[in-house]
Scaffold this active site. Structure first.
Site, PDB file in Angstrom:
ATOM      1  N   SER A 194     -46.964 -32.857  37.290  1.00 47.10           N
ATOM      2  CA  SER A 194     -47.481 -32.845  39.212  1.00 47.10           C
ATOM      3  C   SER A 194     -46.383 -32.348  39.478  1.00 47.10           C
ATOM      4  O   SER A 194     -46.245 -32.444  40.870  1.00 47.10           O
ATOM      5  CB  SER A 194     -46.735 -34.608  38.947  1.00 47.10           C
ATOM      6  OG  SER A 194     -48.434 -35.247  39.042  1.00 47.10           O
ATOM      7  N   GLU A 228       0.568  -1.117   0.452  1.00 38.40           N
ATOM      8  CA  GLU A 228       0.183  -0.023  -0.036  1.00 38.40           C
ATOM      9  C   GLU A 228       0.302   1.302   0.050  1.00 38.40           C
ATOM     10  O   GLU A 228       0.547   2.322  -0.297  1.00 38.40           O
ATOM     11  CB  GLU A 228      -0.658  -0.111   1.214  1.00 38.40           C
ATOM     12  CG  GLU A 228      -2.103  -1.147   1.289  1.00 38.40           C
ATOM     13  CD  GLU A 228      -2.754  -0.942   0.344  1.00 38.40           C
ATOM     14  OE1 GLU A 228      -3.391   0.179  -0.600  1.00 38.40           O
ATOM     15  OE2 GLU A 228      -3.018  -2.054  -0.124  1.00 38.40           O
TER      16      GLU A 228
END
Length: 813
Positions: free
Chosen positions: A411, A138
């Protein structure tokens, strides 16, 4: 007159001649000058070229002066702009840092937030060879330039003016400024700002810091911002471990991630290979890599591109944590996406692994079990910290079975009647008749004119204590208990323990048998209240939060409230211990190797099965239902994995036991403290008693609790799956799921139960949302689902709108 006039005219003529003479002299002079100039130039030629050169000289000098003036003005203007340019705050994309979830140790990663990932690291964690690779790709003059590229600027200006194709040429500093402070708009104004800020940044910031910021903000593809996230995305490693070739690849791919990602095909591989050659050769030319090292570099190996960031059971935890962040903690989606949060959850890695393993081993994903939906939640007593959650196989495949889906409590709900009785002055030694059948006026209907109710297997127990009735889940005893304390009291106690009011229907005599539909997390919270000796703890999932981008911190403070007397809760625990040692939970809990208490539960037609229980150190609830349409309708669980009828004593109890063994492995087997005695002081709220003998048929009496009739299936013809599911009733010891053969003839037969009393129909509506944990006292909020399936419809209709009507028949557990 004539004489006098003549001289006057003569004078006038002389004056005229004198006035003309100078004009003639000037003309003559001009003629002489022209003649002389022509002679001097060679024989009388005109002087036009000299005049032209004179004019050109004037134009040039004046133009240069104007340009110089413009240049000075431009320089002054740029200087003013430079002085007035402020370095702005970073843009939203620059601060988009990944938020990470950790297990309760604060170190082991559990999951991640954000579709895009970013995690900043210091430049010291980036190998020098990788830094050189980016400079080669770059900006090879990075350490020498002033932060801008004049040729690049001119090229960019020209393409903007001519409308040509966009070209590169920006320095690393310019790219960093564009990514971190500005937008990607291709305008003259934005480019000017980029240049000014770049100059200022270069003048004020060390080069290494600029490079560090660039590497932490650049986009690499695969939803990764920054070199650390990119290293994980492509190579599943930290940036500090990158090789030369891997660094050269990352430096190459930033040019055009979508075109250069090898996952996009052979053309992309070829393009990125050519780019890597450019980068590596540039490193050699700059003296950053020897030719010998260059020759050894090859294309690195990549991991597959991930399509989903949080798959599997841990995805449910991520969603629950997000709900808590947005609810009690008050954070926004922006905070989560940009905050770089480090979230330490309450989830124990050992416990979570045990939960997933227990479900996978006991309920393998086969054709027979593909429609079974399992939910598990584990909490710490006296604290509420959720240490494990199993919501399903994957959030993309099913809604959260632990915190969203509802099923009949069965239950497991009987414990709230027991709690209410003890709180109101009963003791575990209080006796009731356990005969079967018995007859209750609230159950009288046209099809059940006697109001008949029986126990599992129609077993009669004679006079039996509450403690023994709990171990054997005796229906007739608990219905008598509910008459004595009142159905409203049972509902009130359930709410105090941790069941949301929105899950509780209109109180009827049958509510103690578990007709209401609840979530697994609610039952876990309620049983955790008993384990906590009467202290209710609001469940929560977040232990601590810090931020890598700000000073934000959060430390959880458990929300606890005493809701039951300590002695009452401890005596309730004693009764639940007997379920493990001699009741319906005994077969499935063999081999646990530590004290435990709990309760199984099975709704009629085996529509929902449960085990809720705890050790001194940990509480867990397991609930299972079967649905082929994601929970819209439920089907009976029969003939699954060789088991004729799935019950609470099979898969749920076995999963619970396996989970506890794994979650508590290596921990000492803590004992329960001795429960203090209770003094009997109970006064019943009603004098209505059931009869033990069969009464003569009579018209149905009026009843405020159950006026509507209900059908009574015969013993030989069990209800089909199209009927509404019924509440649970008593339990008998059952074989484990590993026992494939059906029950032998010595086992009690399937129960023949009368219908429960009905109640006036109420509108069916979705449950009201509850607040998210850990707000003081509210119930945990269900996590948002991308596409939330509707609540169960008519298959579980009536009552509270989420479960079966009270007209359903009690059956076994």
């Amino acid at each position: 007159m004539a004489d006098s006039d003549a001289p006057r005219r003569s004078d006038d003529a002389d004056d005229t001649q004198a006035a003309v003479a100078p004009v003639e002299r000037r003309s003559e002079r001009r003629a002489r000058r022209t003649s002389a100039a022509g002679a001097g130039a060679g024989g009388g030629k005109p002087r036009g070229r000299g005049k032209q050169r004179s004019l050109l000289f004037k134009v040039i000098t004046r133009s240069l002066a104007a340009l110089a003036a413009l240049f000075v003005v431009g320089v002054i203007a740029l200087f003013v702009i430079y002085q007035r340019t402020e370095i702005p705050e970073p843009n939203a994309a620059a601060q988009r840092q990944i938020s990470v979830l950790y297990y309760d140790d604060g170190k082991t990663e559990l999951a991640r937030f954000n579709n895009t990932t970013r995690e900043d690291i210091p430049i010291s964690q980036v190998p020098q060879s990788v830094r050189y690779a980016f400079l080669s790709a770059e900006d090879r003059s990075f350490y020498d330039n002033q932060g801008v590229s004049p040729t690049g600027i001119v090229r960019a200006l020209w393409t903007n003016l001519t409308g040509g194709q966009t070209v590169g040429g920006s320095t690393i500093t310019q790219q960093y400024v564009k990514n971190y402070f500005l937008t990607a708009d291709k305008t003259m104004t934005r480019k000017l700002k980029e240049v000014m800020i770049s100059l200022k940044i270069d003048n004020q910031t060390p080069k290494d810091e600029i490079l560090q910021n660039y590497l932490n903000t650049i986009y690499f593809g695969r939803n990764a911002y920054g070199i650390q996230a990119a290293s994980k995305a492509y190579f599943n490693k930290d940036a500090k471990d990158l090789t030369v070739s891997e660094g050269a690849f990352l430096a190459s791919v930033v040019q055009a991630p979508s075109r250069l990602d090898p996952a996009n095909g052979q053309d992309a591989k070829n393009r990125v290979n050519a780019r890597m050659v450019y980068v590596l050769d540039g490193m050699v030319s700059q003296g950053w890599l020897t030719q010998e090292e260059r020759n050894r570099q090859t294309m690195p190996t990549f991991q597959e591109r991930k399509r989903q960031t949080v798959p599997g059971p841990n995805g449910y935890i991520r969603d629950l944590v997000e709900t808590e962040l947005k609810g009690p903690l008050g954070l926004t989606q922006e905070d989560i996406d940009r905050g770089g949060l480090r979230i330490t959850t309450t989830i124990s890695r050992k416990a979570q692994t045990a939960a997933v393993d227990a479900v996978n081993k006991r309920v393998p994903e086969t054709e027979a079990t593909k429609n079974l939906h399992v939910g598990l939640v584990a909490q710490r007593p006296g604290d509420g910290a959720v240490v494990a959650v199993y919501g399903g196989r994957d959030p993309a495949k099913e809604a959260n079975n632990a915190t969203y889906q509802r099923m009949q409590a069965a239950s497991g709900f009987k414990v709230f009647g027991l709690l209410g009785g003890l709180q109101d002055g009963m003791t575990l030694n209080k006796t009731y008749s356990g005969r079967s059948p018995m007859y209750f006026k609230q159950y009288v209907s046209e099809t059940n004119p006697r109001g008949r109710v029986g126990n599992f297997g129609n077993i009669s127990y004679g006079n039996i204590s509450l403690q023994r009735a709990t171990a054997n889940s005796v229906n007739t005893v608990f219905l008598q208990l509910n008459e004595d304390i009142g159905p409203s009291r049972t509902a009130q106690v359930a709410e105090q323990a941790g069941i949301p009011k929105s899950s509780l229907g209109k109180p009827t005599l049958s509510n103690i048998l578990g007709t209401d539909s609840v979530r697994v997390v609610d039952m876990a919270t309620a049983y955790n209240t008993i384990a906590g000796e009467g202290v209710k703890s609001t469940p929560y999932y977040i232990k601590k939060v810090t931020s890598s981008t700000s000073s934000y911190t959060y430390d959880a403070k458990p929300k606890t409230t005493r809701v039951f007397d300590r002695a009452v809760a401890m005596n309730t625990r004693v009764a639940l211990e007997d379920v493990i040692t001699e009741g319906s939970g005994r077969p499935g809990t063999r081999g646990l190797g530590r004290p435990a208490a709990g309760k199984t539960g099975t709704s009629n037609n085996n529509m929902a099965v449960w085990f809720n229980g705890f050790t001194p150190d940990l509480t867990a609830s397991v609930g299972i239902f079967q649905s082929a349409d994601g929970g819209k309708t439920y089907q009976p669980m029969r003939n699954i994995a060789g088991i004729p009828n799935l019950t609470g004593g099979t898969f749920p109890t076995e999963i619970w036991t396996a989970f506890m063994q794994g979650a508590l492995q290596g921990d000492p087997a803590t004992k329960f403290p001795k429960a203090p005695g209770l003094t009997s002081s109970f006064s019943p709220t009603t004098t209505s008693r059931p009869t033990q003998e069969q009464p003569a048929p009579a018209p149905p009496p009026a009843s405020s609790e159950a006026p509507a009739p209900a059908p009574e299936p015969s013993p030989e013809q069990p209800s089909s799956s199209s009927e509404a599911p019924e509440p649970s009733s008593s339990e008998a010891p059952e074989p484990s799921s590993s026992s494939a053969p059906p029950p032998s003839s010595t086992q009690p037969p399937e129960p023949t139960q009368p219908p429960e009393p009905t109640q006036p129909p109420e509108p069916t509506a979705p449950p009201e949302p509850e607040p998210s944990p850990p707000q003081p006292e509210p119930e945990p909020q269900p996590e948002p689902e991308p596409s939330r399936p509707p609540q169960p419809t008519s298959t579980f209709g009536g009552g509270n709108g989420n479960g079966p009507s009270a007209s359903a028949r009690p059956q076994q557990d």
